[in-house]
Design an enzyme around this catalytic site. Sequence first.
Site, PDB file in Angstrom:
ATOM      1  CE  LYS A  46      13.819 -19.105 -24.947  1.00 45.37           C
ATOM      2  NZ  LYS A  46      14.520 -20.213 -24.043  1.00 45.37           N
ATOM      3  CD  GLU A  84      10.898 -26.931 -24.471  1.00 44.30           C
ATOM      4  OE1 GLU A  84      11.429 -28.437 -24.545  1.00 44.30           O
ATOM      5  OE2 GLU A  84      11.580 -26.152 -23.754  1.00 44.30           O
ATOM      6  CB  SER A 143      16.194 -12.462 -23.539  1.00 42.34           C
ATOM      7  OG  SER A 143      14.968 -11.898 -23.331  1.00 42.34           O
TER       8      SER A 143
END
Lengths: 257, 388
Positions: B85, B107, B372
């Site tokens: 991220k 968010e 990830s």
Amino acid sequence: MQNTSLITIKDNQTAFIPYLVAGHTSNEVFSSALRLLNDVGADLIEIGIPFTDPIAEGKIIESAHHHALKNDFVLDDVCQIVKKFRTYSDTPVIAMGYTNSFINPSSELIATKLSECGVNGILIVDLPASEKSIINTFKNNQLNHVQLIAPTTQLNLIEEFLENDPALIYYITQRGITGSNNLNLEEISEKLSALKKLSNKPVITGFGIKTVEDVKNLKTLTDGIVIGSPIVEKISLDPSLTELKKYVEPIVETIKA
Amino acid sequence: MNKGYFGDYGGLFIPETLSHALNELEKLYTEIKDDKDFNLQLTDIYKDYVGRPSPLYFAESLTKHLNGPKIWFKREDLNHTGAHKINNTVGQALLAKMLGKKRIIAETGAGQHGVATATICAKLGLECIVYMGAKDIERQELNVFKIETLGASIVPVHSGTATLKDALNEAIRDWVTNVDTSHYIIGSVTGPHPYPTIVRDFNAISGKELKEQSLNQFKALPDMIIACVGGGSNAMGVFHPFIEDKTVELIGVEAGGKDSSDIGGASITDGSTGVLHGAKTKILQSNSGNILETNSISAGLDYPGVGPEHAYLADIKRAKYVKIFDDEALEAFYEISRIEGIIPALETAHALAYLKKISALDKSKNVVVNMSGRGDKDLYSVMKNAKH
């Protein structure tokens, strides 16, 4: 004086445009509220089509959307209610909501349904002017297009909006969601007069308009005043609609004075 | 064709109040994306702050255990903050600074995007507000505390399903209200144009590195790349540099929920075309276009939509999308932890679970799983649900 199929612009007169949510708090209450708003003098009525994710709505209207959906709201119910309303009144009605409610199962099918039951126009909050094929599907079914303009809209882009030949321009009074408290009269007045110069379409105004005082301040600036959250709130709090009547009567009186 | 479309998907389905901000963002991004100074700045942060490049690791024990193709992990879990991220948030925070916006809205579902946003905001001195579903706050306690420790504020969202989709609704509402002063750092390749492109491009650093690393380490391009898909940012980042390399099979793994009767988060496998959060894409919806409540063991995949470019890749059959159920993901979570000594995020565990389905592939093939994120954030909820 200019005639459109949604509202008529007359000197010194401002249209009263109430908003309520279909199926809220029940189909019966919704149907009665529709008549009540008509009877007190609505010139155009906005019917919100309930959606799970209404991103431009504040808490009051969002809760009403969710409430109606919890009660198994279906579009066919609104159609039935509007059809019945049509035997009673000619007051124009527009369906207001979010793109996904207007394209499923297909925009063609929704347009046919809305048009057949007597809805006169659509206002889709998250549909950009560039999505011409969806807008045209509704227009081809005699459903007028309403174009939203925000305080942040660059008015040099207005030509693009006017290409869709909207029946109305709806000016959003503020950066924010429905039911907010940030009316900036100076900015509103400036933008409304700029809009008036750029097109001959009626310009209505909404978002955050609540009190008799607000209405007094705005009525000479705009062709129509939209009131949503306070109406939806009164319906939520008192489904007998006594509170709603008490609230709207002085508002209408002020608008029409 | 209208702006911002990938085939039939994408667009800008947003309240008019936001359209100017999105135009400005698009204009700025077009101007600076190939700008030398901007890219130097970004590369510096990637290298010294995020810890890039992330390694390409040969999972030897797992390869032996599964007795199939060679398994490699692209270690995005080793990035600062523990997931892919941050690749996007550092890029977007730099954009926000160039736009002159000092207030950042985000968010978060699993909390990883919230942590990654709060992190870069702390470093760059930006105010940060993170919207998070009340249900997710409960299951991602550790990330909530991390976000607050980093100096950001968390706003709990109780409406609707109280998960990621409602956090997105609230973030958009904040942005509509504070659009002049705030930049919205969306956390996935979702949302209105230009977000799906911007978020993809910043995440593509992992795919670009992988290309170079695979040529160095096994002298070929991967035969298959597997990545989990919620909104789809890690998958799009690792897929994108390989789209033209037709020999590389791309597999997106969606969350199936409990079992085949459940509504998981598999928007491509189980969904249909609709508009959600600014984009036309594949979504999980009722016949009347209302958004369904999704269920997944993994908060980051618990989302009823997917990035529009994934919907396009599925349509043109360039990528294949499959689903993995909660139990399969949980089994992979334990198995990879025990065999490789790497605790994967529950999202990533979905991608890892798919390895069992391809063990018949030739042993000479190289399969890369995009790792990830790491599983630290999930330990508490897995522990609470553990039967043993």
